[in-house]
Design a protein around this motif. Sequence first.
Motif, PDB file in Angstrom:
ATOM      1  N   THR A 208      -6.006 105.341 -87.421  1.00 33.54           N
ATOM      2  CA  THR A 208      -5.998 106.752 -87.032  1.00 33.54           C
ATOM      3  C   THR A 208      -7.246 107.491 -87.508  1.00 33.54           C
ATOM      4  O   THR A 208      -7.943 108.148 -86.722  1.00 33.54           O
ATOM      5  CB  THR A 208      -4.756 107.465 -87.604  1.00 33.54           C
ATOM      6  OG1 THR A 208      -3.584 106.886 -87.042  1.00 33.54           O
ATOM      7  CG2 THR A 208      -4.786 108.946 -87.267  1.00 33.54           C
ATOM      8  N   VAL A 209      -7.544 107.406 -88.811  1.00 29.94           N
ATOM      9  CA  VAL A 209      -8.691 108.135 -89.355  1.00 29.94           C
ATOM     10  C   VAL A 209      -9.994 107.602 -88.773  1.00 29.94           C
ATOM     11  O   VAL A 209     -10.897 108.374 -88.420  1.00 29.94           O
ATOM     12  CB  VAL A 209      -8.702 108.058 -90.895  1.00 29.94           C
ATOM     13  CG1 VAL A 209      -9.953 108.714 -91.457  1.00 29.94           C
ATOM     14  CG2 VAL A 209      -7.457 108.719 -91.469  1.00 29.94           C
ATOM     15  N   GLY A 210     -10.104 106.295 -88.662  1.00 28.60           N
ATOM     16  CA  GLY A 210     -11.321 105.712 -88.110  1.00 28.60           C
ATOM     17  C   GLY A 210     -11.548 106.087 -86.661  1.00 28.60           C
ATOM     18  O   GLY A 210     -12.677 106.410 -86.252  1.00 28.60           O
ATOM     19  N   LEU A 211     -10.493 106.054 -85.852  1.00 27.13           N
ATOM     20  CA  LEU A 211     -10.637 106.427 -84.445  1.00 27.13           C
ATOM     21  C   LEU A 211     -10.945 107.922 -84.310  1.00 27.13           C
ATOM     22  O   LEU A 211     -11.704 108.328 -83.431  1.00 27.13           O
ATOM     23  CB  LEU A 211      -9.378 106.059 -83.668  1.00 27.13           C
ATOM     24  CG  LEU A 211      -9.169 104.546 -83.491  1.00 27.13           C
ATOM     25  CD1 LEU A 211      -7.783 104.264 -82.917  1.00 27.13           C
ATOM     26  CD2 LEU A 211     -10.246 103.935 -82.592  1.00 27.13           C
ATOM     27  N   ALA A 212     -10.359 108.734 -85.194  1.00 30.92           N
ATOM     28  CA  ALA A 212     -10.714 110.154 -85.201  1.00 30.92           C
ATOM     29  C   ALA A 212     -12.189 110.324 -85.545  1.00 30.92           C
ATOM     30  O   ALA A 212     -12.876 111.203 -84.993  1.00 30.92           O
ATOM     31  CB  ALA A 212      -9.842 110.907 -86.203  1.00 30.92           C
TER      32      ALA A 212
END
Length: 381
Positions: A208-212
């Motif tokens: 989630t954080v990486g794709l954001a």
Amino acid sequence: MSQPEKHGVPDTTPAIVATALNGEFQMQDLSLTPLQEDEALVRIAAVGICHTELSILNGTIPSAFPRVLGHEGAGTIVSTGPSVPASFAPGAKVLLSFSHCAECGECKEGHPGYCDRAPDLVWEGRRADGSLTYWKNGQSAIRGGFFGQSSFAKYTVVHKSSMVKVPDDTDLKLLAPLGCGLQTGVGTIVNSLAVGKGTTVAVFGVGTVGLASVMGAKLKGAGVIIGIDIDDKRLQLARELGATHTILADDDGEGQIEQIKEICDGKGVERALDTTGIPLVIERMVESLSARGRAAIVGCPSPGKRASVDVVRFLNKGKQLVGAVEGDCVSSEFIPFMIEQHAAGNLPIERITKQYKAEDFMTAIEDMKAGRTVKPILVWD
């Protein structure tokens, strides 16, 4: 299920309780304690599930139990204490983020993620006076106040600093995760790393954080966006969301560093962030930096974990390594910014989310663990 009183304030609420260290999550009926002056009662419409909750249950992040977790909530205000600003009136829609004191130097300088009182306000699960927000059967104390919200409950007591008022037409069921995971990824790119047009960026771990972060880097006009992960399906999603290059991670750390440097014309990457919290990955990230490159640690390991650097290379190349909490954001400003960017098509978070009924929380958790879902969102009826 909860039984509302005649004034619309429930006596009890269903809540997902983390029962014990290495225990389980259980749906239980809990009693709510009266509001204090700086709190609001919020009816939660939806809440994202974050790996932080799993890390607390398995002991990676130390905690006390039992407690109600949940820190990506969205809902409607039911009632408020007297010191809550008038703009947060009953019926107002809010997205929930992290609590902070608003009085210390870090808060006043615009960096509430590093609030002096964060250990108490975010993690402790008690109010300043030691009281709790939940009880079971009127006897057993249940910790709440997680990130000032504990939104794994249909009704919850929320600290005023955690609330961000949003327009009445806001899709709470979709945008609930903006309060932490999405804010952390996009905010780290925008604030901690100051990515700009043409910047080269590497993202280690594309959950989630990486794709954001990938979406944020594309939003800021980065010239090269490299996604690194052990899951090829996640890398494919990263490419669809804006990554210009991807690297399937393996045990050959030196090979990954060389691939990054090759993509960046042999110079190394200008900006990088790690979402894994794995010391070896952090070391590789630092090695992959260019001269005067800057990297941010976002992933949270257990206390005491250490990563090492080659001091001479770090020094001679002028590299920088920073920690980044909540993207170094002021949520009341950054969440509206992300809502605007989503509306403009620049943050297609629907590509990484899936909604589940709240009672199906274990299915949502298992799907997240297995990689079938990037960001589960629990929806209360």
